[in-house]
Design a protein around this motif. Structure first.
Motif, PDB file in Angstrom:
ATOM      1  N   PHE A 161    -102.111  80.466 101.319  1.00  0.00           N
ATOM      2  CA  PHE A 161    -100.980  79.588 100.995  1.00  0.00           C
ATOM      3  C   PHE A 161    -100.162  79.266 102.248  1.00  0.00           C
ATOM      4  N   ARG A 162    -100.013  80.231 103.151  1.00  0.00           N
ATOM      5  CA  ARG A 162     -99.250  80.000 104.369  1.00  0.00           C
ATOM      6  C   ARG A 162     -99.932  78.946 105.249  1.00  0.00           C
ATOM      7  N   ASN A 163    -101.243  78.963 105.275  1.00  0.00           N
ATOM      8  CA  ASN A 163    -101.992  78.009 106.092  1.00  0.00           C
ATOM      9  C   ASN A 163    -101.935  76.580 105.552  1.00  0.00           C
ATOM     10  N   LEU A 164    -101.402  76.421 104.357  1.00  0.00           N
ATOM     11  CA  LEU A 164    -101.253  75.069 103.795  1.00  0.00           C
ATOM     12  C   LEU A 164    -100.107  74.316 104.477  1.00  0.00           C
ATOM     13  N   ASN A 165     -99.210  75.058 105.160  1.00  0.00           N
ATOM     14  CA  ASN A 165     -98.077  74.455 105.882  1.00  0.00           C
ATOM     15  C   ASN A 165     -97.230  73.552 104.994  1.00  0.00           C
ATOM     16  N   GLY A 166     -97.010  74.011 103.767  1.00  0.00           N
ATOM     17  CA  GLY A 166     -96.125  73.271 102.866  1.00  0.00           C
ATOM     18  C   GLY A 166     -96.772  72.096 102.162  1.00  0.00           C
ATOM     19  N   GLU A 167     -98.075  71.903 102.339  1.00  0.00           N
ATOM     20  CA  GLU A 167     -98.769  70.816 101.644  1.00  0.00           C
ATOM     21  C   GLU A 167     -98.964  71.191 100.174  1.00  0.00           C
ATOM     22  N   PRO A 168     -98.759  70.240  99.251  1.00  0.00           N
ATOM     23  CA  PRO A 168     -98.969  70.529  97.825  1.00  0.00           C
ATOM     24  C   PRO A 168    -100.414  70.968  97.574  1.00  0.00           C
ATOM     25  N   PHE A 169    -100.584  71.922  96.663  1.00  0.00           N
ATOM     26  CA  PHE A 169    -101.897  72.529  96.473  1.00  0.00           C
ATOM     27  C   PHE A 169    -102.079  72.929  95.014  1.00  0.00           C
ATOM     28  N   GLU A 170    -103.252  72.620  94.463  1.00  0.00           N
ATOM     29  CA  GLU A 170    -103.590  73.034  93.095  1.00  0.00           C
ATOM     30  C   GLU A 170    -104.388  74.340  93.212  1.00  0.00           C
ATOM     31  N   PRO A 171    -103.825  75.471  92.761  1.00  0.00           N
ATOM     32  CA  PRO A 171    -104.368  76.784  93.153  1.00  0.00           C
ATOM     33  C   PRO A 171    -105.432  77.368  92.241  1.00  0.00           C
ATOM     34  N   SER A 172    -105.858  76.689  91.194  1.00  0.00           N
ATOM     35  CA  SER A 172    -106.674  77.339  90.168  1.00  0.00           C
ATOM     36  C   SER A 172    -107.970  77.937  90.716  1.00  0.00           C
ATOM     37  N   THR A 173    -108.711  77.194  91.544  1.00  0.00           N
ATOM     38  CA  THR A 173    -109.992  77.712  92.031  1.00  0.00           C
ATOM     39  C   THR A 173    -109.795  78.898  92.973  1.00  0.00           C
ATOM     40  N   THR A 174    -108.764  78.814  93.831  1.00  0.00           N
ATOM     41  CA  THR A 174    -108.462  79.939  94.721  1.00  0.00           C
ATOM     42  C   THR A 174    -108.105  81.183  93.925  1.00  0.00           C
ATOM     43  N   LEU A 175    -107.337  81.009  92.846  1.00  0.00           N
ATOM     44  CA  LEU A 175    -106.941  82.152  92.023  1.00  0.00           C
ATOM     45  C   LEU A 175    -108.141  82.773  91.317  1.00  0.00           C
ATOM     46  N   ILE A 176    -109.089  81.942  90.890  1.00  0.00           N
ATOM     47  CA  ILE A 176    -110.295  82.478  90.253  1.00  0.00           C
ATOM     48  C   ILE A 176    -111.102  83.293  91.257  1.00  0.00           C
ATOM     49  N   CYS A 177    -111.203  82.796  92.489  1.00  0.00           N
ATOM     50  CA  CYS A 177    -111.929  83.540  93.517  1.00  0.00           C
ATOM     51  C   CYS A 177    -111.226  84.868  93.814  1.00  0.00           C
TER      52      CYS A 177
END
Length: 501
Positions: A161-177
């Motif tokens: 999340f920190r590497n997104l640098n504040g860009e909007p992000f849909e987290p569902s796939t990351t959370l599943i991983c």
């Protein structure tokens, strides 16, 4: 037509009519002794009554009319629908083992072929569950030693999340991983990177399978499995989308067979293979490759999906109600601060966070219909006769939404888990894991995981919506076997507190 043919035809028609009448009388007699419910049509059962409202609302509507114990027909399959905390408690705990068998669930029956931890019955199930509980505990389930891999994964999420640098992000796939990695650590002895395209694609396909399963196509399969098996349609993708995960797990089992050291088991698979070797002369042993594959397949599907979806719903709730974050920040900073990472033992000192996690689970209501049980003997329940082998559907949502135990259950309110002194208080109707001998085997792990995942992210980030929170709709996009959260992008803004990570 000759006189002989005429007489023969008359006798045949009379015989067929007699058989139909006999079957009808037997059906009506048995139905009169079972719990009440809408009258079923031949073949269709109660499909028309339930389908018009959607399966979940339809079942709740029927139970409201006929009571906390009622009968509906999924095609020709009678199912006892149980609603409300008190009746569910009787099914889970008070009626002995009468409701202990796994009921019919056509999609999962096809996937698991009545094998593995969750889809077997009798002595096979008892041995597999006892072995799994013992082995999972050995690898940290319910113990402090499991804290390290969960914290490690939480740090990977935070870094992502920190590497997104504040860009909007849909987290569902990351959370599943992330959720899958906790199980992968215990079951497979490995971890998958968020940039592993093959694994992320496997998880994405699994997620899509659950979406279809909860859609009208999945519901049609539950009613008419024999017909739907041969008909084209999106429901076929349930099985094709889950096949890559099954193949990956079998690949891991084969690798374990080649590299296992019996003197030093690395994970659940190794322990299972060792037990297989010990019982290779027992023809009736449940410790087989097929049961191993089905057991880890089941744990991956259920554990990964439920935890990831709960965290996803939790993030949406936090951006929908941003005032919650300020209260959580205050508790985090007081109890933990920014100089150290959260620990599982902090939960007892953080009633607000503990209440939040419970209310997220209650409100998100991930598996509203629970998983079906079946009676393992003829039983009288609430004054009604229920034959052996009858499906029983424990509607978990009606405990989590029971107004007798949760005032204004349609609202999100963490205060329902806090007493007048601000201390955490339990609620008996909180049953997201079901209860009794068939309760979720990974309950303690999930509780720890949810607490640490939410705490470490809120220690490090402020979560914001891309739209005005008042305009944000977080209602499920599908409500079937699972409540599916909507896809919303979230902005993860690092908290700039001196000493923070």
């Amino acid at each position: 037509m000759t006189e002989f043919q005429s007489i023969t035809t008359t006798i045949l028609l009379g015989f067929v009519t007699f058989i139909i009448m006999l079957i009808s009388v037997k059906f009506l007699w048995r139905r009169s002794k079972m719990p009440p419910g809408p009258f079923p049509l031949p073949v269709l059962g109660n499909f028309l009554q339930l389908y018009s409202d959607g399966l979940l609302p339809g079942l709740l509507k029927v139970s409201k009319k006929y009571g906390s114990v009622c009968t509906v027909y999924f095609g020709s399959r009678p199912t006892i629908v149980v609603t409300g905390y008190k009746a569910l408690k009787e099914v889970f705990s008070d009626s002995g083992d009468a409701f202990l068998n796994r009921g019919c669930l056509p999609v999962f029956d096809r996937l698991f072929k009545f094998e593995g931890l969750s889809f077997t019955n009798g002595d096979t199930w008892r041995q597999l569950r006892q072995f799994s509980l013992h082995t999972l505990k050995d690898f940290g389930m319910g113990k402090k030693s499991l804290e390290d891999p969960i914290l490690e994964e939480a740090h990977h999420i935070a870094e992502h999340f920190r590497n997104l640098n504040g860009e909007p992000f849909e987290p569902s796939t990351t959370l599943i991983c992330a959720s899958s990695n906790i199980l992968a650590n215990i079951l497979l002895g490995t971890r998958f990177d968020y940039n592993d395209k093959n694994w992320m694609e496997i998880l994405q396909k699994s997620r899509e399978a659950f979406h279809i399963l909860s859609s009208v196509w999945g519901q049609l399969y539950e009613f008419f499995p024999t017909i739907m098996r041969i008909l084209p349609g999106p429901h076929r993708n349930i099985f094709t989308n889950l096949e890559p995960l099954e193949n990956e797990l079998m690949k891991s089992i084969r690798l374990h067979q080649e590299t296992m050291d019996p003197a030093c088991p690395r994970d659940y698979i190794d322990c299972f293979l060792i037990r297989m070797k010990q019982e290779e002369d027992n023809e009736k042993t449940p410790f087989t490759i097929r049961n191993l594959k089905s057991s880890i397949y089941d744990m991956f599907l259920g554990g990964t999906e439920s935890t990831a979806v709960t965290v996803n719903f939790g993030y949406l709730i936090l951006i929908k109600h941003p005032e919650l974050q300020d209260q959580l920040y205050e508790e985090i900073d007081q109890v933990i601060g920014q100089a150290r990472e959260p620990k599982a033992e902090d939960r007892s000192k953080m009633p607000y966070m503990n209440a939040l996690v419970h209310e997220i689970q209650r409100y998100s209501d991930i598996f509203p219909m629970g998983f079906p049980r079946a009676t393992n003997r003829d039983i009288t329940f609430h004054g009604y006769y229920i034959p052996k082998g009858t499906n029983v559907l424990p509607m978990l949502t009606t405990a989590l939404q029971d107004p007798t135990y949760f005032e204004t259950p349609e609202e999100f309110n963490i205060k329902r888990f806090l007493d007048e002194n601000g201390k955490f208080q339990k609620n008996n109707a909180f049953l997201p894991f079901a209860a009794g001998k068939r309760a979720c085997i990974a309950e303690s792990m999930v509780r720890m995981q949810l607490f640490l995942f939410f705490t470490i992210i809120l220690q490090k980030f402020t979560l914001k919506s891309m739209v005005d929170p008042k305009d944000l709709d977080i209602s499920p996009t599908e409500s079937g076997i699972e409540n599916i959260p909507p896809a919303h992008k979230i902005i993860f803004i690092p908290r700039t507190i001196e000493g923070g990570a």
